[in-house]
Motif scaffolding. Structure first.
Motif, PDB file in Angstrom:
ATOM      1  N   GLY A  44      55.094  22.679  25.603  1.00 12.11           N
ATOM      2  CA  GLY A  44      56.262  23.456  25.205  1.00 12.11           C
ATOM      3  C   GLY A  44      56.839  24.212  26.381  1.00 12.11           C
ATOM      4  O   GLY A  44      56.480  23.961  27.535  1.00 12.11           O
ATOM      5  N   THR A  45      57.723  25.151  26.082  1.00  5.71           N
ATOM      6  CA  THR A  45      58.361  25.948  27.128  1.00  5.71           C
ATOM      7  C   THR A  45      57.787  27.353  27.170  1.00  5.71           C
ATOM      8  O   THR A  45      57.339  27.823  28.211  1.00  5.71           O
ATOM      9  CB  THR A  45      59.883  26.018  26.902  1.00  5.71           C
ATOM     10  OG1 THR A  45      60.409  24.685  26.802  1.00  5.71           O
ATOM     11  CG2 THR A  45      60.572  26.745  28.055  1.00  5.71           C
ATOM     12  N   ASN A  46      57.774  28.024  26.030  1.00  9.18           N
ATOM     13  CA  ASN A  46      57.222  29.371  25.947  1.00  9.18           C
ATOM     14  C   ASN A  46      56.070  29.406  24.945  1.00  9.18           C
ATOM     15  O   ASN A  46      56.067  28.663  23.966  1.00  9.18           O
ATOM     16  CB  ASN A  46      58.299  30.373  25.503  1.00  9.18           C
ATOM     17  CG  ASN A  46      59.386  30.535  26.534  1.00  9.18           C
ATOM     18  OD1 ASN A  46      59.124  30.776  27.699  1.00  9.18           O
ATOM     19  ND2 ASN A  46      60.643  30.397  26.104  1.00  9.18           N
ATOM     20  N   GLY A  47      55.108  30.294  25.190  1.00  2.26           N
ATOM     21  CA  GLY A  47      54.043  30.525  24.227  1.00  2.26           C
ATOM     22  C   GLY A  47      52.841  29.619  24.331  1.00  2.26           C
ATOM     23  O   GLY A  47      51.942  29.676  23.481  1.00  2.26           O
ATOM     24  N   LYS A  48      52.777  28.775  25.358  1.00  2.00           N
ATOM     25  CA  LYS A  48      51.647  27.841  25.464  1.00  2.00           C
ATOM     26  C   LYS A  48      50.325  28.585  25.674  1.00  2.00           C
ATOM     27  O   LYS A  48      49.314  28.289  25.039  1.00  2.00           O
ATOM     28  CB  LYS A  48      51.875  26.850  26.612  1.00  2.00           C
ATOM     29  CG  LYS A  48      53.074  25.932  26.440  1.00  2.00           C
ATOM     30  CD  LYS A  48      53.064  24.783  27.437  1.00  2.00           C
ATOM     31  CE  LYS A  48      53.172  25.203  28.888  1.00  2.00           C
ATOM     32  NZ  LYS A  48      54.497  25.767  29.222  1.00  2.00           N
ATOM     33  N   ALA A 135      49.566  21.905  28.979  1.00  5.03           N
ATOM     34  CA  ALA A 135      50.411  21.191  29.938  1.00  5.03           C
ATOM     35  C   ALA A 135      51.059  22.176  30.903  1.00  5.03           C
ATOM     36  O   ALA A 135      51.168  23.373  30.628  1.00  5.03           O
ATOM     37  CB  ALA A 135      51.482  20.399  29.194  1.00  5.03           C
ATOM     38  N   GLY A 136      51.496  21.661  32.039  1.00  5.15           N
ATOM     39  CA  GLY A 136      52.213  22.493  32.999  1.00  5.15           C
ATOM     40  C   GLY A 136      53.653  22.647  32.557  1.00  5.15           C
ATOM     41  O   GLY A 136      53.939  23.007  31.423  1.00  5.15           O
ATOM     42  N   LEU A 137      54.589  22.297  33.425  1.00 11.32           N
ATOM     43  CA  LEU A 137      55.992  22.488  33.060  1.00 11.32           C
ATOM     44  C   LEU A 137      56.566  21.296  32.303  1.00 11.32           C
ATOM     45  O   LEU A 137      57.644  21.380  31.733  1.00 11.32           O
ATOM     46  CB  LEU A 137      56.836  22.793  34.305  1.00 11.32           C
ATOM     47  CG  LEU A 137      56.890  21.742  35.423  1.00 11.32           C
ATOM     48  CD1 LEU A 137      57.957  20.690  35.163  1.00 11.32           C
ATOM     49  CD2 LEU A 137      57.165  22.424  36.758  1.00 11.32           C
ATOM     50  N   GLY A 138      55.862  20.175  32.280  1.00  7.08           N
ATOM     51  CA  GLY A 138      56.462  18.975  31.705  1.00  7.08           C
ATOM     52  C   GLY A 138      55.817  18.528  30.408  1.00  7.08           C
ATOM     53  O   GLY A 138      55.304  19.311  29.632  1.00  7.08           O
ATOM     54  N   THR A 155      54.803  24.209  21.192  1.00 13.32           N
ATOM     55  CA  THR A 155      55.308  25.569  21.093  1.00 13.32           C
ATOM     56  C   THR A 155      56.833  25.544  21.188  1.00 13.32           C
ATOM     57  O   THR A 155      57.457  24.475  21.145  1.00 13.32           O
ATOM     58  CB  THR A 155      54.703  26.444  22.195  1.00 13.32           C
ATOM     59  OG1 THR A 155      55.175  25.997  23.481  1.00 13.32           O
ATOM     60  CG2 THR A 155      53.175  26.390  22.165  1.00 13.32           C
ATOM     61  N   SER A 156      57.430  26.710  21.322  1.00 12.13           N
ATOM     62  CA  SER A 156      58.884  26.797  21.439  1.00 12.13           C
ATOM     63  C   SER A 156      59.384  25.965  22.618  1.00 12.13           C
ATOM     64  O   SER A 156      58.859  26.073  23.728  1.00 12.13           O
ATOM     65  CB  SER A 156      59.277  28.268  21.632  1.00 12.13           C
ATOM     66  OG  SER A 156      60.648  28.392  21.918  1.00 12.13           O
ATOM     67  N   ILE A 157      60.386  25.134  22.369  1.00  7.78           N
ATOM     68  CA  ILE A 157      60.961  24.278  23.413  1.00  7.78           C
ATOM     69  C   ILE A 157      62.385  24.738  23.696  1.00  7.78           C
ATOM     70  O   ILE A 157      63.215  24.826  22.792  1.00  7.78           O
ATOM     71  CB  ILE A 157      60.965  22.796  22.990  1.00  7.78           C
ATOM     72  CG1 ILE A 157      59.521  22.299  22.783  1.00  7.78           C
ATOM     73  CG2 ILE A 157      61.676  21.927  24.024  1.00  7.78           C
ATOM     74  CD1 ILE A 157      59.416  20.894  22.229  1.00  7.78           C
ATOM     75  N   SER A 158      62.651  25.037  24.968  1.00  7.97           N
ATOM     76  CA  SER A 158      63.980  25.513  25.352  1.00  7.97           C
ATOM     77  C   SER A 158      64.289  25.054  26.771  1.00  7.97           C
ATOM     78  O   SER A 158      63.506  24.322  27.398  1.00  7.97           O
ATOM     79  CB  SER A 158      64.053  27.043  25.257  1.00  7.97           C
ATOM     80  OG  SER A 158      63.085  27.640  26.090  1.00  7.97           O
ATOM     81  N   LEU A 159      65.426  25.473  27.290  1.00  8.56           N
ATOM     82  CA  LEU A 159      65.835  25.095  28.639  1.00  8.56           C
ATOM     83  C   LEU A 159      64.988  25.818  29.675  1.00  8.56           C
ATOM     84  O   LEU A 159      64.866  27.036  29.656  1.00  8.56           O
ATOM     85  CB  LEU A 159      67.315  25.442  28.870  1.00  8.56           C
ATOM     86  CG  LEU A 159      68.355  24.577  28.166  1.00  8.56           C
ATOM     87  CD1 LEU A 159      69.734  25.187  28.321  1.00  8.56           C
ATOM     88  CD2 LEU A 159      68.345  23.149  28.725  1.00  8.56           C
ATOM     89  N   ASP A 160      64.416  25.055  30.584  1.00  9.11           N
ATOM     90  CA  ASP A 160      63.684  25.612  31.717  1.00  9.11           C
ATOM     91  C   ASP A 160      63.352  24.459  32.661  1.00  9.11           C
ATOM     92  O   ASP A 160      63.216  23.314  32.229  1.00  9.11           O
ATOM     93  CB  ASP A 160      62.401  26.312  31.250  1.00  9.11           C
ATOM     94  CG  ASP A 160      61.911  27.353  32.256  1.00  9.11           C
ATOM     95  OD1 ASP A 160      62.664  27.666  33.193  1.00  9.11           O
ATOM     96  OD2 ASP A 160      60.788  27.858  32.092  1.00  9.11           O
TER      97      ASP A 160
END
Length: 383
Positions: A44-48, A135-138, A155-160
């Motif tokens: 995910g993006t946030n909350g991992k 996972a890392g960033l991907g 988790t939450s998936i958003s732009l990053d």
């Protein structure tokens, strides 16, 4: 060579993901490195980090031995490896490094910083009952996706990291959701397009997908935990996602018993109050800014801030503006280019007072918000 000497030859930062190198090396040594036990793969993006640590701490309350790999770290590399209710010791890391070298020999040098840490986790956690792998960033091109995974936790998936993952939400969501295992759970407060894509991929992969809407029976136990530890809303949602993910293996009664005895989240810098007047948070994108703004709604704080240039700083500061008294730009040495000079100009456009960081006053409230590196530098240099 020690693991510390090895890490000094590597960089934590990179501008691209070379899955082919990791794939070749993993296939070559797969019999020694792949996990045999049940694996929760957190994407995910946030909350991992917090979702993974909640899963880990609940499993510990259920009397299982659990290894949790997370990244990045704040103070030291050891923080990436949580085992037996604590971060790894230097001795365990060194022993694991020696074992990895005995397997890979000269190929060890070919690994990136992140791939090396992944492969260390595979050896360090081999005696565990469960592994929680972040996972890392991907997603599909992340080296954690090479390993066997039993439950995917989104988790939450958003732009990053748009320079690497794609410049729109659906491209980013796709590369993360394509890692879906046969069992999967997903954070409920997603954009509709992301949830629709998750459902489509689950259908195509014949995966069982749970959206983190827990049975109401959990509500009072979660509320008690939230009140006991003054947990912010976004951590409450991540706890719900953790419980939803664990429901693939455990009954309601087992999870409720574990929840009743669950300790405070053992993870640094997630909206953490480190002093009477200082909070720190490693959020560094727009979605993280929204949840922080919601948590501090109605209050005013001095924002201790800096950012890498690839972030949408104007948007982040716009979101945080209702809770900002003034911005205090915290400068530090960095491998990546910082927006130190640009922040003052953006603050002026937003009509937010801005100055360089000087010192902490006891009668004012502060929020340190940004990357792991910013939080690390602040905690090392200012307290």
């Amino acid at each position: 060579m020690s693991f510390k000497e090895f890490l000094e030859r590597k960089t934590q930062f990179y501008s691209g993901i070379d899955r082919f190198r990791a794939f070749r090396l993993f296939e070559k040594y797969k019999k020694n490195l792949d996990f045999k036990q049940n694996v929760f793969h957190i994407v995910g993006t946030n909350g991992k980090g917090s979702t993974g640590r909640f899963i880990t701490q609940i499993l510990e309350k259920l009397n299982f031995k659990v290894g949790h790999f997370t990244s990045p770290h704040i103070f030291k590399f050891n923080e990436r490896f949580y085992l037996n209710s604590d971060i790894s010791s230097d001795e365990l890391l060194q022993d694991t490094h020696n074992e990895l070298f005995s397997i890979m020999k000269d190929d060890l040098e070919k690994l990136s910083y992140f791939e090396y840490s992944n492969f260390l986790a595979a050896l360090m956690f081999k005696e565990c009952d469960f592994v929680v792998l972040e996972a890392g960033l991907g997603g599909e091109y992340d080296s954690t996706s090479l390993f066997k995974r039993d439950v995917s936790v989104f988790t939450s998936i958003s732009l990053d990291h748009t320079d690497i993952l794609g410049d729109n939400l659906l491209d980013i969501a796709r590369t993360k959701l394509k890692t879906m295992a046969k069992k999967a759970s997903i954070y409920k407060e997603q954009k509709k397009d992301v949830l629709d894509m998750a459902k489509k991929i689950a259908f195509l992969k014949e995966s069982e997908l749970k959206i983190s809407n827990l049975d109401p029976i959990f509500k009072k136990y979660i509320e008690f935990y939230i009140k006991k530890y003054a947990v912010p809303k976004f951590l409450e949602n991540n706890l719900s996602l953790a419980l939803s993910s664990l429901s693939f293996y455990f009954s309601q009664n087992e999870l409720i018993n574990a929840l009743q005895n669950l300790d405070k989240l053992k993870l640094k810098a997630r909206c953490e109050k480190i002093n009477d007047n200082i909070y720190v948070d490693v959020g560094h994108n727009e979605d993280a800014a929204r949840v922080i703004c919601d948590f501090f709604r109605g209050k005013k704080l001095n924002l201790i801030y800096n950012s890498f240039l690839d972030k949408n700083i104007f948007s982040i500061l716009s979101i945080l503006k209702p809770i900002i008294d003034k911005i205090m730009v915290y400068d530090y040495k960095s491998e990546r280019k910082l927006a130190t000079k640009e922040i003052a100009s953006l603050a002026k456009q937003l009509d937010i007072p801005c100055q360089d960081f000087d010192y902490i006053k006891e009668d004012e409230q502060y929020l340190v918000f940004g990357s792991f590196v910013l939080v690390e530098q602040f905690l090392k240099g200012s307290l």
